[in-house]
Design an enzyme around this catalytic site. Structure first.
Site, PDB file in Angstrom:
ATOM      1  CG  ASP A 132       4.336  -2.252  12.339  1.00 49.73           C
ATOM      2  OD1 ASP A 132       3.230  -2.383  12.897  1.00 49.73           O
ATOM      3  OD2 ASP A 132       4.540  -2.586  11.162  1.00 49.73           O
ATOM      4  CG  HIS A 192       4.260  -1.652   2.137  1.00 51.03           C
ATOM      5  ND1 HIS A 192       2.955  -2.070   2.049  1.00 51.03           N
ATOM      6  CD2 HIS A 192       4.765  -2.255   3.241  1.00 51.03           C
ATOM      7  CE1 HIS A 192       2.682  -2.900   3.033  1.00 51.03           C
ATOM      8  NE2 HIS A 192       3.757  -3.027   3.782  1.00 51.03           N
ATOM      9  CG  HIS A 237      -0.302  -0.187   2.527  1.00 49.75           C
ATOM     10  ND1 HIS A 237       0.518   0.755   3.102  1.00 49.75           N
ATOM     11  CD2 HIS A 237      -0.334  -1.227   3.409  1.00 49.75           C
ATOM     12  CE1 HIS A 237       0.947   0.326   4.266  1.00 49.75           C
ATOM     13  NE2 HIS A 237       0.459  -0.872   4.480  1.00 49.75           N
TER      14      HIS A 237
END
Length: 276
Positions: A145, A33, A30
């Site tokens: 993350d 990235h 997506h």
């Protein structure tokens, strides 16, 4: 763009004099990235992306089997984004003997790690393998993350790995929802409801900026997230960053993070607040 499945072939394809920007992914690409690819292109001669759904970071009853996969789609997106080499190994290639794994000693028992024992051992194990295969100059990770980024930075420091870790900002949809491969599992109504996660985190950040105590900010954040329909809170935490230790009102950098479970998708999001 060249597609490579063999580690030795990948090494042969990269000149020792070439600076390499590495973007490790589990696929189903997506905009988040692709923003990492763009950052890597700006700083390196060559961009390598990996696509590998790593089984060792999934626990029992997690979504390994139904994790979204579409290599043809990913190949087209990677090519269009300007990836030079796409590394696409299988599990046997990445775990030929599986005799040794990385163990995380600190920072893995909070946030996502609290409910996913062994998850970050799997993450750092596969990252270690990928770093050894690709031998990048720089590696690019999204801050969605944030715990993963902190632990990878710690691993690189502890093991003297010759790679620069680049933190890249979270890419969001217009509603504020963080881009994620798992967003595909949200219904239309859940997408609207999930946008409240970022709004609640932003409100928490504002509270810290205005001098509200950490404990009070966290309590309000829990209240806001608990009000999101058709969801349950996995965790809400405010911790010192990047140590992932207990937050204090004197901490210079804080990670405000949450995980919220919808019917078919567990979403994580965060805000990093710096004092001053």
């Amino acid at each position: 763009m060249r597609i490579v499945t063999d580690p030795l072939a990948l090494r042969d394809a990269i000149s020792p004099e070439t600076t390499v920007g590495f973007v490790p992914t589990m696929g189903y690409l997506h905009e988040g990235h692709l923003s990492l690819v763009e950052a890597a292109k700006q700083e390196n001669d060559l961009v390598v992306m990996s696509i590998f759904v790593n089984p060792t970071q999934f626990g029992p009853n997690e979504d390994l089997d139904r994790y979204p996969r579409d290599f043809d789609r990913d190949e087209a997106l990677a090519r269009e984004a300007g990836v030079d080499i796409l590394f696409y190994p299988d599990t046997t290639t990445m775990y030929p003997l599986d005799m040794a794994r990385v163990t995380v000693r600190t920072g893995a028992d909070v946030l996502c790690g609290a409910s996913r024992p062994g998850h970050f051992d799997g993450v750092l194990t596969v990252v270690s393998k990928l770093f050894n295969i690709v031998r990048p100059t720089r590696a690019y990770f999204g801050l969605k993350d944030a715990q993963q980024v902190a632990l990878i930075e710690g691993y690189v420091h502890d093991y003297f790995v010759p790679v620069e870790i680049r933190r890249c900002p979270i890419i969001r949809e217009a509603s504020g929802l963080a881009k994620s491969s798992r967003n595909v599992y949200l219904s239309e109504s859940e997408r609207i409801e999930a946008a409240e996660i970022n709004k609640a985190l932003t409100e928490a950040e504002t509270g810290l900026q205005t001098g509200v105590a950490v404990t009070a900010v966290k309590a309000r954040l829990i209240e806001r997230l608990d009000a999101i329909p058709n969801s349950t809170i996995d965790y809400v935490e405010i911790v010192d960053y990047p140590t992932l230790t207990e937050a204090h009102d004197t901490s210079q950098e804080l990670l405000i993070a949450a995980a919220v479970q919808f019917e078919r998708a567990r979403l994580i999001d965060n805000v990093i607040w710096k004092r001053g």
